[in-house]
Design a protein around this motif. Structure first.
Motif, PDB file in Angstrom:
ATOM      1  N   TYR A   2      10.987   5.467   9.089  1.00 25.19           N
ATOM      2  CA  TYR A   2       9.683   5.680   8.447  1.00 25.19           C
ATOM      3  C   TYR A   2       8.845   6.654   9.276  1.00 25.19           C
ATOM      4  N   LEU A   9       2.622  14.283   8.593  1.00 23.64           N
ATOM      5  CA  LEU A   9       1.357  14.447   9.311  1.00 23.64           C
ATOM      6  C   LEU A   9       1.256  15.852   9.878  1.00 23.64           C
ATOM      7  N   LYS A  60       8.829   3.649   3.733  1.00 26.19           N
ATOM      8  CA  LYS A  60       7.687   2.824   4.125  1.00 26.19           C
ATOM      9  C   LYS A  60       7.800   1.436   3.509  1.00 26.19           C
ATOM     10  N   ILE A  85      -2.599  16.792  10.436  1.00 29.54           N
ATOM     11  CA  ILE A  85      -3.383  15.624  10.858  1.00 29.54           C
ATOM     12  C   ILE A  85      -2.910  15.112  12.214  1.00 29.54           C
ATOM     13  N   TYR A 127      10.333  -0.611   5.289  1.00 31.04           N
ATOM     14  CA  TYR A 127       9.832  -1.083   6.581  1.00 31.04           C
ATOM     15  C   TYR A 127       8.782  -2.181   6.405  1.00 31.04           C
ATOM     16  N   LEU A 154       7.144  10.191   8.297  1.00 31.32           N
ATOM     17  CA  LEU A 154       5.686  10.273   8.360  1.00 31.32           C
ATOM     18  C   LEU A 154       5.208  11.344   9.337  1.00 31.32           C
ATOM     19  N   SER A 187       0.832  -1.207   0.000  1.00 34.23           N
ATOM     20  CA  SER A 187       0.000   0.000   0.000  1.00 34.23           C
ATOM     21  C   SER A 187       0.869   1.261   0.000  1.00 34.23           C
ATOM     22  N   ALA A 188       0.320   2.311  -0.561  1.00 29.92           N
ATOM     23  CA  ALA A 188       1.052   3.579  -0.647  1.00 29.92           C
ATOM     24  C   ALA A 188       0.947   4.354   0.659  1.00 29.92           C
ATOM     25  N   SER A 189       1.907   5.247   0.866  1.00 28.57           N
ATOM     26  CA  SER A 189       1.850   6.134   2.017  1.00 28.57           C
ATOM     27  C   SER A 189       1.042   7.360   1.625  1.00 28.57           C
ATOM     28  N   LEU A 190       0.409   8.014   2.599  1.00 22.50           N
ATOM     29  CA  LEU A 190      -0.328   9.235   2.275  1.00 22.50           C
ATOM     30  C   LEU A 190       0.647  10.339   1.875  1.00 22.50           C
ATOM     31  N   ALA A 191       1.914  10.174   2.281  1.00 23.41           N
ATOM     32  CA  ALA A 191       2.953  11.124   1.907  1.00 23.41           C
ATOM     33  C   ALA A 191       3.886  10.450   0.888  1.00 23.41           C
ATOM     34  N   MET A 198      -5.229  15.804  15.209  1.00 21.18           N
ATOM     35  CA  MET A 198      -6.461  15.024  15.100  1.00 21.18           C
ATOM     36  C   MET A 198      -6.228  13.577  15.569  1.00 21.18           C
ATOM     37  N   ILE A 199      -5.084  13.039  15.195  1.00 21.68           N
ATOM     38  CA  ILE A 199      -4.773  11.658  15.559  1.00 21.68           C
ATOM     39  C   ILE A 199      -4.520  11.529  17.057  1.00 21.68           C
ATOM     40  N   ARG A 217       0.527  18.447   7.223  1.00 21.53           N
ATOM     41  CA  ARG A 217      -0.853  18.344   6.743  1.00 21.53           C
ATOM     42  C   ARG A 217      -1.857  18.627   7.861  1.00 21.53           C
ATOM     43  N   PHE A 270      11.491   1.130  11.294  1.00 25.48           N
ATOM     44  CA  PHE A 270      10.253   1.839  11.627  1.00 25.48           C
ATOM     45  C   PHE A 270      10.553   3.265  12.071  1.00 25.48           C
TER      46      PHE A 270
END
Lengths: 191, 81
Positions: B45, B53, B13, B58, B16, B49, B2-6, B61-62, B56, B42
């Motif tokens: 990564y 985050l 990613k 985020i 890892y 990340l 799967s791709a990273s949002l970044a 929020m997290i 952006r 990790f």
């Protein structure tokens, strides 16, 4: 207002395979709406052999047209057709020793309007059942060798007989209705 | 994978994720794990990340969501037997 859905199922795959599939479920051709998946925290406890993972998924979603009409697009960051992106926070704990995995996913935004929490509990069936299964398989094998059972060819892919029990629940919690109720109660009390 | 949002984190990613899947299927699932062997990867990564985050917006929020659910987690993420 709360709505609750629940279902139970048995997957015809062994528990370790099911937990691996959970981590590998995106990307897949049936979930093209999932844009990205990131692991934001991971912890392995050597004493309990538990693995805790927190992941962040970004999904494309379509808003209901009623909501689209109510809210200005600039606020939603939505395109003309109502496509928006939604962040989903997912937490999971796997215990390979005890044979269970618990997962929980929830939306991060608009929780004041609607929060959706999806939980799944995966369980390795109890050892007794496994033993019983093995015993039956052993007897069946013996019966086959002695020619008492001769249907079903050996060409078939050998089924290990291992399964995983799954319990899924989805809780929808809307705070919109609550606010209306509170307002109504307040106006009734005032009037 | 799967791709990273970044997109800028995709490379770390993938390194890892590859390490994790190997460790998970060949060590953890066989109950042979003593440590998380991919922890150093990790960290790299995570560094990329967490920056993404933050830019952006985020990250707050997290952390709020995770704080909110600490009690919930304690209740629901426990084995039932």
């Amino acid at each position: 207002m709360v709505k609750f859905y629940s279902s139970t199922d048995t997957y015809p795959y062994p528990f370790p395979a099911v937990t691996l599939a959970y981590f590998l479920r995106y990307p897949n051709p049936y979930s093209t709406h999932v844009l990205s998946t990131d692991t934001i925290a991971r912890h392995y406890d050597p004493d309990t052999q538990r693995l805790t993972t927190v992941r962040l998924h970004l999904k494309r979603s379509k808003l209901p047209s009623a909501v689209l009409k109510l809210l200005p697009k600039s606020l939603l960051g939505a395109s003309a057709s109502g496509d928006t992106q939604a962040y989903i926070l997912e937490k999971s704990v796997v215990d390979i020793k005890e044979g269970w995995m618990d997962t929980e996913s929830r939306n991060l935004e608009w929780t004041g309007v609607l929060s959706v929490v999806e939980r799944q509990e995966f369980r390795r069936p109890v050892t007794q059942a496994e033993e019983e299964l093995k015993m039956w398989q052993g007897m069946e094998g013996a019966a086959r060798r002695h020619g008492f059972i001769n249907f079903g060819s050996g060409a078939k892919v050998e089924d290990t007989g291992e399964t995983t029990e799954v319990k899924s629940t989805v809780t929808l919690h809307s705070h919109v209705g609550e606010r209306w109720k509170q307002r109504r109660a307040a106006s009734q009390a005032a009037g | 994978m799967s791709a990273s949002l970044a997109p800028e984190c995709n490379e770390v990613k993938e390194r890892y994720d590859t390490c994790f899947l190997k460790w998970y299927s060949e060590t953890y699932l066989k109950q042979k794990a003593t440590t998380d062997e991919c922890a150093p990867l990790f960290k790299q990564y995570e560094k990329c990340l967490s920056m993404a985050l933050k830019t952006r917006g985020i990250d707050k929020m997290i952390s709020e969501a995770r704080d909110d659910n600490r009690e919930n987690d304690a209740e629901h993420m426990r084995p039932k037997r």
